[in-house]
Design a protein around this motif. Sequence first.
Motif, PDB file in Angstrom:
ATOM      1  N   LEU B  30       0.835  -1.204   0.000  1.00  0.00           N
ATOM      2  CA  LEU B  30       0.000   0.000   0.000  1.00  0.00           C
ATOM      3  C   LEU B  30       0.869   1.253   0.000  1.00  0.00           C
ATOM      4  O   LEU B  30       0.557   2.241  -0.644  1.00  0.00           O
ATOM      5  CB  LEU B  30      -0.911   0.011   1.235  1.00  0.00           C
ATOM      6  CG  LEU B  30      -2.137  -0.879   1.143  1.00  0.00           C
ATOM      7  CD1 LEU B  30      -2.825  -0.966   2.490  1.00  0.00           C
ATOM      8  CD2 LEU B  30      -3.096  -0.340   0.097  1.00  0.00           C
ATOM      9  N   TRP B  31       1.974   1.169   0.741  1.00  0.00           N
ATOM     10  CA  TRP B  31       2.870   2.317   0.820  1.00  0.00           C
ATOM     11  C   TRP B  31       3.483   2.620  -0.537  1.00  0.00           C
ATOM     12  O   TRP B  31       3.505   3.757  -0.986  1.00  0.00           O
ATOM     13  CB  TRP B  31       3.961   2.014   1.851  1.00  0.00           C
ATOM     14  CG  TRP B  31       4.963   3.098   2.026  1.00  0.00           C
ATOM     15  CD1 TRP B  31       4.786   4.249   2.727  1.00  0.00           C
ATOM     16  CD2 TRP B  31       6.284   3.148   1.498  1.00  0.00           C
ATOM     17  NE1 TRP B  31       5.930   5.010   2.670  1.00  0.00           N
ATOM     18  CE2 TRP B  31       6.863   4.363   1.927  1.00  0.00           C
ATOM     19  CE3 TRP B  31       7.044   2.284   0.704  1.00  0.00           C
ATOM     20  CZ2 TRP B  31       8.162   4.736   1.581  1.00  0.00           C
ATOM     21  CZ3 TRP B  31       8.336   2.660   0.375  1.00  0.00           C
ATOM     22  CH2 TRP B  31       8.891   3.877   0.811  1.00  0.00           C
ATOM     23  N   MET B  37       2.764   9.405  -0.526  1.00  0.00           N
ATOM     24  CA  MET B  37       3.252   9.003   0.774  1.00  0.00           C
ATOM     25  C   MET B  37       4.729   8.664   0.714  1.00  0.00           C
ATOM     26  O   MET B  37       5.478   8.921   1.656  1.00  0.00           O
ATOM     27  CB  MET B  37       2.464   7.822   1.302  1.00  0.00           C
ATOM     28  CG  MET B  37       2.735   7.659   2.768  1.00  0.00           C
ATOM     29  SD  MET B  37       2.192   6.123   3.411  1.00  0.00           S
ATOM     30  CE  MET B  37       2.874   6.218   5.042  1.00  0.00           C
ATOM     31  N   VAL B  38       5.152   8.089  -0.412  1.00  0.00           N
ATOM     32  CA  VAL B  38       6.578   7.797  -0.565  1.00  0.00           C
ATOM     33  C   VAL B  38       7.369   9.096  -0.477  1.00  0.00           C
ATOM     34  O   VAL B  38       8.376   9.191   0.235  1.00  0.00           O
ATOM     35  CB  VAL B  38       6.849   7.078  -1.906  1.00  0.00           C
ATOM     36  CG1 VAL B  38       8.339   6.907  -2.125  1.00  0.00           C
ATOM     37  CG2 VAL B  38       6.160   5.735  -1.927  1.00  0.00           C
ATOM     38  N   VAL B  39       6.845  10.145  -1.159  1.00  0.00           N
ATOM     39  CA  VAL B  39       7.505  11.448  -1.091  1.00  0.00           C
ATOM     40  C   VAL B  39       7.554  11.944   0.353  1.00  0.00           C
ATOM     41  O   VAL B  39       8.606  12.350   0.858  1.00  0.00           O
ATOM     42  CB  VAL B  39       6.758  12.480  -1.975  1.00  0.00           C
ATOM     43  CG1 VAL B  39       7.354  13.862  -1.798  1.00  0.00           C
ATOM     44  CG2 VAL B  39       6.814  12.068  -3.430  1.00  0.00           C
ATOM     45  N   LEU B 284       1.800  14.762   4.127  1.00  0.00           N
ATOM     46  CA  LEU B 284       1.701  13.675   3.144  1.00  0.00           C
ATOM     47  C   LEU B 284       1.789  12.325   3.841  1.00  0.00           C
ATOM     48  O   LEU B 284       1.025  11.400   3.546  1.00  0.00           O
ATOM     49  CB  LEU B 284       2.823  13.795   2.116  1.00  0.00           C
ATOM     50  CG  LEU B 284       2.672  14.917   1.096  1.00  0.00           C
ATOM     51  CD1 LEU B 284       3.920  15.019   0.246  1.00  0.00           C
ATOM     52  CD2 LEU B 284       1.458  14.669   0.220  1.00  0.00           C
ATOM     53  N   MET B 285       2.723  12.216   4.805  1.00  0.00           N
ATOM     54  CA  MET B 285       2.884  10.953   5.494  1.00  0.00           C
ATOM     55  C   MET B 285       1.646  10.634   6.339  1.00  0.00           C
ATOM     56  O   MET B 285       1.192   9.488   6.373  1.00  0.00           O
ATOM     57  CB  MET B 285       4.126  11.001   6.376  1.00  0.00           C
ATOM     58  CG  MET B 285       4.579   9.640   6.804  1.00  0.00           C
ATOM     59  SD  MET B 285       6.171   9.692   7.613  1.00  0.00           S
ATOM     60  CE  MET B 285       5.700  10.299   9.204  1.00  0.00           C
ATOM     61  N   GLY B 286       1.105  11.666   6.998  1.00  0.00           N
ATOM     62  CA  GLY B 286      -0.083  11.449   7.829  1.00  0.00           C
ATOM     63  C   GLY B 286      -1.255  10.936   7.012  1.00  0.00           C
ATOM     64  O   GLY B 286      -1.918   9.965   7.392  1.00  0.00           O
ATOM     65  N   ASP B 291      -4.556   6.178   5.342  1.00  0.00           N
ATOM     66  CA  ASP B 291      -5.053   5.265   4.307  1.00  0.00           C
ATOM     67  C   ASP B 291      -4.600   3.839   4.566  1.00  0.00           C
ATOM     68  O   ASP B 291      -5.362   2.891   4.366  1.00  0.00           O
ATOM     69  CB  ASP B 291      -4.563   5.719   2.924  1.00  0.00           C
ATOM     70  CG  ASP B 291      -5.243   7.015   2.512  1.00  0.00           C
ATOM     71  OD1 ASP B 291      -6.232   7.381   3.179  1.00  0.00           O
ATOM     72  OD2 ASP B 291      -4.785   7.650   1.556  1.00  0.00           O
ATOM     73  N   ILE B 292      -3.345   3.670   5.009  1.00  0.00           N
ATOM     74  CA  ILE B 292      -2.819   2.318   5.201  1.00  0.00           C
ATOM     75  C   ILE B 292      -3.525   1.616   6.364  1.00  0.00           C
ATOM     76  O   ILE B 292      -3.833   0.432   6.298  1.00  0.00           O
ATOM     77  CB  ILE B 292      -1.299   2.374   5.449  1.00  0.00           C
ATOM     78  CG1 ILE B 292      -0.599   2.652   4.121  1.00  0.00           C
ATOM     79  CG2 ILE B 292      -0.793   1.073   6.043  1.00  0.00           C
ATOM     80  CD1 ILE B 292       0.886   2.646   4.210  1.00  0.00           C
ATOM     81  N   LEU B 293      -3.803   2.366   7.439  1.00  0.00           N
ATOM     82  CA  LEU B 293      -4.436   1.727   8.591  1.00  0.00           C
ATOM     83  C   LEU B 293      -5.947   1.584   8.416  1.00  0.00           C
ATOM     84  O   LEU B 293      -6.606   0.966   9.235  1.00  0.00           O
ATOM     85  CB  LEU B 293      -4.130   2.514   9.868  1.00  0.00           C
ATOM     86  CG  LEU B 293      -2.672   2.472  10.324  1.00  0.00           C
ATOM     87  CD1 LEU B 293      -2.480   3.304  11.569  1.00  0.00           C
ATOM     88  CD2 LEU B 293      -2.222   1.046  10.579  1.00  0.00           C
ATOM     89  N   ASP B 294      -6.485   2.157   7.333  1.00  0.00           N
ATOM     90  CA  ASP B 294      -7.919   2.091   7.096  1.00  0.00           C
ATOM     91  C   ASP B 294      -8.290   0.704   6.550  1.00  0.00           C
ATOM     92  O   ASP B 294      -7.825   0.308   5.486  1.00  0.00           O
ATOM     93  CB  ASP B 294      -8.301   3.185   6.090  1.00  0.00           C
ATOM     94  CG  ASP B 294      -9.781   3.175   5.776  1.00  0.00           C
ATOM     95  OD1 ASP B 294     -10.501   2.438   6.479  1.00  0.00           O
ATOM     96  OD2 ASP B 294     -10.192   3.879   4.855  1.00  0.00           O
ATOM     97  N   PRO B 295      -9.123  -0.058   7.281  1.00  0.00           N
ATOM     98  CA  PRO B 295      -9.449  -1.430   6.861  1.00  0.00           C
ATOM     99  C   PRO B 295     -10.103  -1.499   5.474  1.00  0.00           C
ATOM    100  O   PRO B 295      -9.885  -2.459   4.737  1.00  0.00           O
ATOM    101  CB  PRO B 295     -10.428  -1.909   7.925  1.00  0.00           C
ATOM    102  CG  PRO B 295     -10.368  -0.935   9.030  1.00  0.00           C
ATOM    103  CD  PRO B 295      -9.800   0.320   8.503  1.00  0.00           C
ATOM    104  N   HIS B 296     -10.875  -0.466   5.100  1.00  0.00           N
ATOM    105  CA  HIS B 296     -11.540  -0.495   3.788  1.00  0.00           C
ATOM    106  C   HIS B 296     -10.516  -0.551   2.674  1.00  0.00           C
ATOM    107  O   HIS B 296     -10.681  -1.246   1.679  1.00  0.00           O
ATOM    108  CB  HIS B 296     -12.408   0.747   3.602  1.00  0.00           C
ATOM    109  CG  HIS B 296     -13.552   0.790   4.553  1.00  0.00           C
ATOM    110  ND1 HIS B 296     -14.591  -0.095   4.491  1.00  0.00           N
ATOM    111  CD2 HIS B 296     -13.801   1.599   5.603  1.00  0.00           C
ATOM    112  CE1 HIS B 296     -15.441   0.168   5.463  1.00  0.00           C
ATOM    113  NE2 HIS B 296     -14.978   1.197   6.154  1.00  0.00           N
ATOM    114  N   GLN B 297      -9.427   0.231   2.846  1.00  0.00           N
ATOM    115  CA  GLN B 297      -8.383   0.270   1.834  1.00  0.00           C
ATOM    116  C   GLN B 297      -7.686  -1.079   1.739  1.00  0.00           C
ATOM    117  O   GLN B 297      -7.301  -1.517   0.675  1.00  0.00           O
ATOM    118  CB  GLN B 297      -7.351   1.335   2.214  1.00  0.00           C
ATOM    119  CG  GLN B 297      -7.848   2.740   2.025  1.00  0.00           C
ATOM    120  CD  GLN B 297      -7.388   3.303   0.718  1.00  0.00           C
ATOM    121  OE1 GLN B 297      -6.386   2.873   0.165  1.00  0.00           O
ATOM    122  NE2 GLN B 297      -8.129   4.253   0.186  1.00  0.00           N
TER     123      GLN B 297
END
Lengths: 337, 300
Positions: B30-31, B37-39, B284-286, B291-297
């Motif tokens: 996902l990352w 987010m990479v940026v 950007l990281m936040g 998004d990563i911790l969001d179960p839907h994603q």
Amino acid sequence: MLQYLIRRVVTLAITLIGIMVVTFFISLVIPADPLSSIAGPQAPQETVDRLRKLYGFDQPIYIQFGRYANRLAHGDLGTSFQTGRPVLEDIAKYFPATFELATIALFFSIIVGIPLGVLSAVYRNSPIDHFSRVLSLIGVSMPVFWLGLVFLLIFYFKLGWFPEPGRLDIMLIEPERLTGMLLVDSLIALDWEVFFDALKHMFLPAFVLGLYGLAGIARIVRSSMLDVLSQEYIKTARIKGAREFIVLTRHALRNALIPAVTIIGLTYGGLLEGSVLTETIFSWPGLGRYLGTAFLTLDLNAVVGGTMLVALTFCLVNLVVDLLYAFLDPKITLARS
Amino acid sequence: MNTETQIDKRLARNQRWKARQRYFKDSYTLWRRNHLMVVGTTIIILLLLIALSAPLLATHNPLDQILSDRLLPPTWEHFFGTDSLGRDIFSRVVHGARVTLTIALLVALISTPVGLIIGVLAGYFGGAVDEILMRLSDVFLAFPKLILAIAFAAALGPGVENAIIAIAVANWPSYARLARAETLAVRDNDYIQVIRSMGASNLRIMVGHITPMCLSSIIVRLSLDMGTIILTAAGLGFLGLGAQPPTPEWGLMVSDGRLYLVDQWWVSTLPGFAILIVVMGFNLMGDGIRDILDPHQRQS
């Protein structure tokens, strides 16, 4: 609805008492001796003692708080050590300038933010969506004071497109003070020269202040527009043969705007904060700069009075937003009663 | 019987380990997929590296005043030029990364535990405790954050430590609210009832079984707040209520350069640019962490 309103007003009253306690606490922990700043560093001890008695600093804490609460209940915020005038009078003098600036800034962030949010939802992942995303990111990440300085450097010093910091050109005479808002006062006096000059002076600070709100509004409108556009009734409207413009404005936007109301309310709080920094840079004679100076010089009564007034405004705006929200979205009122 | 449970345990541990690996692998995918987010992560990692190796990267001593070299424009000798006291701005910006990171980390370390404790207590016990603690947090939420932070910073006296306390005071209520909401959601779950019937104390339930459930949303919230915390700290520094001279704090440096804005633009603008980049990185990281911790994603 009435029940809800009563409950909200009661909570607001409790919060106000809490605000009084917090501001009183702030005034207690101020380490610098406010007396020395009134009396001057070389004042003889008797003078300091007399002043201490005069301002009631010799009394125990609970009596000081009682006096403080009593004064506030009578609408007396005390005298500013710096200006020597009652704090309430000072605030009344400086508030209209801030209100005028914040309103124009909010107006700017709404009229740009909403269309930007709608367009980036409708044309998802298009250049306009990317543009709006970058603009939002910059808007929330930008240090307001820095942007103000950079704009002054570019648009005033280098290009000369906008006038110097301040509210009005020094050669112009302010119109008779009716509302304290230059744009309104000059309109009433039909003084076009002053009106346009004031407008020009307002442009940069309002833009700097408004960019933050714009970012939040565009973001929330985009995401709620995306939500609404995937709903069945939008499909129905399209199947009925409604024109796309009508579908977007009348069916989608109306519903998508409900969450935006909350953000606009929060933005107003953000504008109050931002005004301390923006007004410092643009030499704007408003409440923000007054507060900033008061904080730096430890002008106790001005700090306490100003902070309290800001908190009160903030609470009232939040209350209005909550009520408006319940009014706009009937589902909320029903769910609560 | 005895061996059987032991085997089961090992199996369970193995499966748990596999699941955890899968979780990290999914997170990594996902990352990678989220370019922004990479940026953001890259910016923050760079910031960490710069802060760690500040004395190595800095070309000059950030506090050395060489008055004959004042207000020099950016050159190879001074990458970002020099300020009004002849100090090297690049070195000051590099060392400023330490100040900024310290402030942000300490605010996080103070305000999240306070918010967590108050929120969990309020949610777990409910009733009068809840009412009192939540009214208390309402009072703090009634002030715009920056105004409250400024007021406390002014009251406590200027300085980095007091700025940290002031920002933490303004920040804890939102974590308390969040922790309370999470606690309410898990408080009446069956597993909590089971643990209680096994004789666990309130303290044990709260610390061992409820707090962990609140952590992920608190972390998301904190990572979204990081940018604001840094902006507030810089704003305090700019107003003269945060870090004091000669500390190389970015907000303070922007303020120092105001007098020379027209002819020596670099004094003010370059430190401000550092603030912008870092806050952008955190934002950007936040967003990405959320998004990563969001179960839907995760399911998609």
